[in-house]
Each structure stands twice: as C-alpha cells, then as structure tokens.
Design an enzyme around this catalytic site. Structure first.
Site, PDB file in Angstrom:
ATOM      1  N   LEU A 239      -6.410  16.907  -6.952  1.00 48.39           N
ATOM      2  CA  LEU A 239      -6.367  17.387  -8.330  1.00 48.39           C
ATOM      3  C   LEU A 239      -6.421  16.172  -9.248  1.00 48.39           C
ATOM      4  CD1 LEU A 239      -3.603  20.179  -8.246  1.00 48.39           C
ATOM      5  CD2 LEU A 239      -6.075  20.497  -8.273  1.00 48.39           C
ATOM      6  N   ASP A 240      -7.019  16.355 -10.415  1.00 48.58           N
ATOM      7  CA  ASP A 240      -7.090  15.254 -11.377  1.00 48.58           C
ATOM      8  C   ASP A 240      -5.689  14.827 -11.806  1.00 48.58           C
ATOM      9  OD1 ASP A 240      -9.820  15.447 -11.223  1.00 48.58           O
ATOM     10  OD2 ASP A 240     -10.032  16.624 -13.066  1.00 48.58           O
ATOM     11  N   LYS A 241      -5.605  13.623 -12.303  1.00 45.30           N
ATOM     12  CA  LYS A 241      -4.324  13.080 -12.755  1.00 45.30           C
ATOM     13  C   LYS A 241      -3.679  13.974 -13.798  1.00 45.30           C
ATOM     14  CE  LYS A 241      -2.468   9.079 -15.302  1.00 45.30           C
ATOM     15  NZ  LYS A 241      -2.813   7.779 -15.927  1.00 45.30           N
ATOM     16  N   THR A 243      -4.193  17.181 -14.241  1.00 45.19           N
ATOM     17  CA  THR A 243      -4.142  18.584 -13.828  1.00 45.19           C
ATOM     18  C   THR A 243      -2.799  18.884 -13.175  1.00 45.19           C
ATOM     19  OG1 THR A 243      -6.526  18.575 -13.442  1.00 45.19           O
ATOM     20  CG2 THR A 243      -5.283  20.377 -12.478  1.00 45.19           C
ATOM     21  N   ARG A 356     -13.928  21.414 -15.815  1.00 46.43           N
ATOM     22  CA  ARG A 356     -13.993  20.713 -17.102  1.00 46.43           C
ATOM     23  C   ARG A 356     -15.418  20.651 -17.628  1.00 46.43           C
ATOM     24  NH1 ARG A 356     -10.756  15.231 -15.753  1.00 46.43           N
ATOM     25  NH2 ARG A 356     -11.164  14.844 -17.972  1.00 46.43           N
TER      26      ARG A 356
END
Length: 444
Positions: A239-241, A243, A356
């Site tokens: 997962l993105d930082k 998120t 996104r």
C-alpha cells in the site's frame, strides 16, 4: 445518423485525455469506454447484456429499437483487439458481497484499544492513593500537551493547517511503531495476518525513510502472542505510504506464494473508499484504461495510455512503443454534496497507483489530498473549490498540508480456508471521518 439519437457522448476536457471518451446509451443506460474523436459504431448485439466486454448494464429498461447504422465507414468494435480487455467477471461486484454461511466476516472498529484503556483505569483504581494521584497528574499533563499541540494547527491568519491531523511516524522510535502495528492487528489466524495500516508508514525503505513495514516485520513477529520464536512474516502486497486500511501478511512461504498468485490472477477483491474533488459522472461504472509510467517535471508517476486498437496505432505518439499495462477499476458514488463525493472503488487489477490515476485522469475527480495526481502536466498542490476551502476553513496556500484520503476498506479472499471465504473490513481513520463531517458526506 441513428447513432446520435441513441447515445450521448461525454468528452472529459478537464482530464486532458486526448484519446478516450465514454458513451452512455440513453435507451439502456449502458456505459461504454471508446477512443476519443474517432468515429465509432456499436454493433446491435452489444445491447444484449453480457455480449460485449465494454458494456456494463445499469439495470435500466431496454429499448428494442434498431441501433445499427448503415454507414460502412463508421468505426466498429470489431476493429479493437479485446485480448487485453477481458477481466474476471466472477469477482464480487462493487455493490457488495452476498452474505452466506461460507464467509467469515472480520471487522476492526477499535474496540480492543478502548477495552485496554478501561483495564488501565481499573488497574489504577487498585493502586495506593498516592500513586493514583501521581498518575492523575501525569494524565492531566499529557492532556494539556495534546491540547496545546492541537491549538498550533492554525496559521497566522486563523485558518487551519492539516499537517497535525495525521501521525508523523518519522519521529517515532521503531519499537513504538511496532507496538502501534501490533495494536492494529485485525486478523491473526492460521497462516494469515492482517493489520490496519496507519497513515504515513511506507512499505519499503528508501532515501530519507526512517521507519518502514518491511524492516519492522521481524520485531512484529516476535511480539505476536502464542507464535513460534522462529516465525517469519512475509509481505504479500503493498500500500502507498499515504494509504490506510487492510494489509495482508503471510506466516509461511507457501501462503505467501498462494496469496500472491491470487492477487496476480485478480481473484482477491480489494475495495477502497476515497473522497474525491468533484463528483464522478456517471455515478457508477467501470474504467478499463491501460496505464504507463512517465516522467513529469523530473519525477516518475503513472499516466493513462488508452488502447486505440491496431487500426489507429499510427495516430499514437511514435516515440512510445509501449502499449501500457492493463488496468481495470469499478466504482460507485456512495454520497456527494455537489462539489465532493465519497466513492467506493474496486480495483480489479493491481497496477501501481491505479486508483489514484483512474480517479484523477479517467474521471477528472482526483482524490482529496493527492497532490501528485491533481494536475495532468505538472506536480503541484491540489486546487480546491471555494466551497470546499470554506468547509475546511483552509486557505489555498495551505492546501498542501491536506492528507490524502485513500482507504483500503475491505479485502475479500474467496475459498481461502477449506472452501470458506474470508472478508476483512476496517474502520475509517479519524481524520477521514472528521473531514467527511465537514463535507456533510454520510457513509451508507
């Protein structure tokens, strides 16, 4: 021509996509994504549900009128290669997963943390009066510190600054961050571990990264109750930082390979909740637009690369030889106020930054706080409507302090344990819920 009597064509000028539009049939409500500014024709058989991979029915009454045009020069779907457009239609739909006796439902709502606080209060009541008084003084000093730090969330003109609404885990010792991860465990059974990932914690290390999940996994494995000393946790996906939400880990190498294969084959269903700047139109549909990585202002990010088919391949940029990576997202609007919306997105594929990029450039509705994907040809702080600025009591000059509102709400694992499904859901973060109330958006 009969085509324009039955279809309404929307061209997303604000999304800067030079070769992709979508059409909606006024008689059936079907939504179709096709190349932009190219003549096209929809074959008659596509009006029967399930005949064409581009069409998704919205359950509107069907018109039996003739939709076929006699113009032989009109572009047909038969000219588009559908090899890269087939998806796994056996996945649960965006509308929800049917409850049945073969599904295990796990929902994390933070009750464990509240119970732990109640236990601490009960333990304090059993202490001596002097020690209990000292603990009360300590708690009062902590509350004053928290209150003073919250009062610093304003600029010199009295407008809000949202930097302090999310934790800054860079300044927290690794042992403390590991304790935070342990307190956010959602599921810990068999060979699978799931946590509610906090905001601001990256999955991997890199330049300037102090704490990351990959390096903290050995510490977390040693803190798990009732586990073997040589337990190793394996990262299954990322997962993105920025998120938050459900993140899976495997306790064995075999389970890791099994889960990764399920992700590659698009068997696992992942649902995200996002707040968008603008309201998607239509309010329910599917985006099937390939993506490619490109460089913008010296930084790498993902962009859309619509597949316009072999017939029109010479119309695309000659310098680019890549056809992009297949990316499919289903979406539906849960609530909106005219300028913002709460949207549920089901990521059918797992391309980097897929949600996104699709929301920002595919629908023209970037995620609130996503400054990397708010402008097509540059990377700059997001531009918010005046109404949203007023609701947040925020100046445009301080919009860069707004965190990104992207939450991995649910993961659904079909037939993972002896034919039984596993559905893991987690709560929204506090800052997410608070900004929903500012925007007067409700969770159904």
């Amino acid at each position: 021509m009969n085509l324009f009597c039955n279809f309404r064509v929307f061209i997303r000028l604000n999304s800067h996509i030079n070769s992709c539009v979508f059409s909606r049939c006024l008689s059936t409500g079907d939504v179709v994504f096709v190349p932009r500014k190219l003549p096209f024709r929809v074959p008659k058989e596509t009006f029967s549900e399930g005949q064409d991979p581009f069409v998704r029915s919205t359950n509107k009454p069907q018109n039996n009128g003739n939709q076929e045009s006699s113009d032989s020069n009109i572009f047909s779907y038969s000219n588009i290669s559908t090899h890269d457009l087939k998806i796994n239609d056996n996945l649960p739909d965006v509308g929800g997963i049917e409850e049945n006796e073969n599904t295990i439902y796990i929902q994390f709502d933070g009750t464990e943390k509240k119970n732990r606080k109640d236990a601490e209060k009960q333990k304090a009541s059993e202490l001596s009066p002097a020690k209990a008084a000292a603990m009360n003084v300590r708690d009062s000093l902590r509350s004053e510190t928290v209150t003073s730090s919250k009062n610093t969330g304003f600029d010199s003109k009295g407008f809000k600054i949202y930097t302090d609404t999310v934790p800054d885990l860079k300044r927290v010792p690794p042992a403390k961050v590991t304790s935070i991860l342990k307190s956010r465990i959602i599921y810990n059974e068999g060979e699978i571990l799931a946590i509610d990932k906090p905001y601001g914690l990256p999955c991997h290390g890199g330049p300037g990264v102090v704490n990351n999940i990959e390096e903290l996994l050995p510490r977390l494995a040693r803190m798990l109750p009732g586990q073997q000393e040589d337990l190793t946790l394996h990262m299954v996906h990322r997962l993105d930082k920025e998120t938050t939400g459900v993140m899976l880990f495997a306790k064995t190498e075999e389970m890791k390979l099994k889960l990764q294969a399920m992700f590659r084959n698009h068997v696992i269903s992942k649902k995200y909740w996002v707040i968008t700047v603008g309201v998607p139109e239509p309010n329910k549909g599917m985006l099937d637009i390939p993506m490619i990585e490109k460089e913008v202002e010296g930084k790498h990010r993902m962009s859309l690369k619509p597949d316009i088919g072999d017939v029109y391949k010479n119309l695309w940029q000659k310098k680019s030889r890549s056809f992009g990576t297949k990316a499919v997202s289903k979406f539906r609007v849960l609530d909106d106020n005219g300028t913002a919306a709460l949207v549920e997105v089901q990521a059918v594929t797992g391309v980097k930054h897929q949600v996104r990029c699709h929301m920002a450039f595919g629908l023209g509705c970037p995620i609130l706080g996503d400054h990397k994907y708010s402008h097509f040809n540059k990377i700059a702080p997001q531009k918010l409507p005046v109404e949203m600025l007023q609701r947040f009591r925020l100046r445009q000059a301080k919009v860069r302090t707004m965190p990104m509102h992207l939450h991995a709400h649910q993961i659904f694992l079909p037939e993972i344990y002896q034919g039984r499904n596993l559905s893991i859901t987690t709560r929204l973060p506090q800052f997410f819920n608070k900004n929903l109330s500012y925007l007067k958006l409700k969770v159904s």
